[in-house]
Design an enzyme around this catalytic site. Sequence first.
Site, PDB file in Angstrom:
ATOM      1  CD1 TRP A 160      -3.123  -1.073   0.577  1.00  0.00           C
ATOM      2  CD2 TRP A 160      -1.801  -2.378   1.823  1.00  0.00           C
ATOM      3  NE1 TRP A 160      -3.769  -2.272   0.770  1.00  0.00           N
ATOM      4  CE2 TRP A 160      -2.990  -3.084   1.523  1.00  0.00           C
ATOM      5  CE3 TRP A 160      -0.828  -3.010   2.596  1.00  0.00           C
ATOM      6  CZ2 TRP A 160      -3.219  -4.383   1.971  1.00  0.00           C
ATOM      7  CZ3 TRP A 160      -1.061  -4.294   3.035  1.00  0.00           C
ATOM      8  CH2 TRP A 160      -2.238  -4.966   2.726  1.00  0.00           C
ATOM      9  CG  HIS A 180      -6.492  -1.236   3.612  1.00  0.00           C
ATOM     10  ND1 HIS A 180      -5.957  -2.464   3.859  1.00  0.00           N
ATOM     11  CD2 HIS A 180      -6.090  -0.463   4.661  1.00  0.00           C
ATOM     12  CE1 HIS A 180      -5.262  -2.440   4.991  1.00  0.00           C
ATOM     13  NE2 HIS A 180      -5.327  -1.248   5.478  1.00  0.00           N
ATOM     14  NE  ARG A 206      -4.759   0.669  -2.074  1.00  0.00           N
ATOM     15  CZ  ARG A 206      -5.128  -0.582  -2.244  1.00  0.00           C
ATOM     16  NH1 ARG A 206      -4.643  -1.281  -3.263  1.00  0.00           N
ATOM     17  NH2 ARG A 206      -5.965  -1.147  -1.407  1.00  0.00           N
ATOM     18  CD  GLN A 220     -10.299  -1.290  -0.529  1.00  0.00           C
ATOM     19  OE1 GLN A 220     -10.360  -1.222   0.702  1.00  0.00           O
ATOM     20  NE2 GLN A 220      -9.279  -1.833  -1.175  1.00  0.00           N
ATOM     21  CB  VAL A 300      -7.315 -12.771   6.318  1.00  0.00           C
ATOM     22  CG1 VAL A 300      -8.485 -11.872   6.603  1.00  0.00           C
ATOM     23  CG2 VAL A 300      -6.575 -12.343   5.067  1.00  0.00           C
ATOM     24  CB  ALA A 356     -12.358  -9.613   6.937  1.00  0.00           C
TER      25      ALA A 356
END
Length: 388
Positions: A160, A180, A206, A220, A300, A356
Amino acid sequence: MSTTEAEVDSLRAEALEALARAGNEAEQEAWRANWLGRKDGRLTLRLRGLKDAAPEQRAALGKSLNQLKTTLEYELEARRESARADALAALSADAALDVSLPGRPQSLGRLHPVTQTMNDCIDAFAEMGFRVFEGPEVEWSRYNFDAVRIPDDHPARDMWDTIWIDTLIEGERQLLLRTHTSPNQIRVMEQSEPPVRVIVPGKCYRQEATDATHEWMLTQIEGLAVDEGVRMSDLKGTLYAFAQEPAAPPEEWIPPKWGARAGEGGARMAALKAPLSPFARRIFGGDRQIIFHHSYFPFVEPGVEMAIDCFICRADGSDCRTCQGTGWIEILGAGMVHPEIIENAGYDSSKYTGFAFGVGIERVAMLRWGIEDIRHFYQNDLRFLRQF
Ligand code: DAH
């Protein structure tokens, strides 16, 4: 006919009074003929009669009668002028009220294609029981990075490329434009107890080298579901339900009740795998290919990416600019929430699990409408925008 000074005065009064009553062009013309007409206008006759006046009065009387003539001519012109102005004003007042004129079409705006797509996605997830939450676009780096397991020295920060806010806080850069929507996983869990089922839509930023599928500003939708017994199959079921039309729902399908516990009417998201609302079907329909593949995101474990078959090349092996020749366009990252994040939120990770996901809305819009370059969205070209 001879005239006296007193008569001149009463003639003046009578003539002016008559003129005031001459409201239109025809009446004014009649008045002119009556008073100033060459042959037998009343004033003309008086002037002609001057020769019969007593010689000692003639000069003074002639002067008075000629002055009266000038006055009447002047007043007539003024009266005509003001009548013309009145007529014009009346005409335009009439025109302003002409209700029979066809209306001028008002050009209507419309929602931007990204907003339309975002709304449809929100509807699809809301139908599945997700609530909508919003978080800030200017974010603390501790939420954007640290809290989602991307510490300062972590190589994943390179994923990112960040636009920082210049202001230093305690000598450090701490504020940024969120890269994000994932920091909102933390914000939501801090504020609520499980079960959690939220989506968080919003803009992210970004420092990208832009190309056909990358822009420096993107939209998003983050999704987060945490409850007892949430599994990877629930994640897949939810995302398939979002993206693709499944087999026809059973006839007596009852929508699953979010918030109900297992055994109390089926709280499991797996229940969403088959039955689907028309909203969710809308996004891509049933004839598109979907692929999940393993991926890495620090927050995650395991992590996946979901991609849809490229509408431009349909994986024909060509050098496609839109999918970079892979045949697939990635629309979201997802996975099972890392137990450390569950614990940091104060939830018991031996009891609660969660999934998620983060969907790229521009990508979804591109796939829906066959838009080959993401940069079209923000060039503000009305020829492009009016198509949606
Ligand atoms: N935040 C990721 C990005 O912007 C997308 C993402 C990946 C979101 C995996 C998630 C997830 O919630 O589980 O690239």
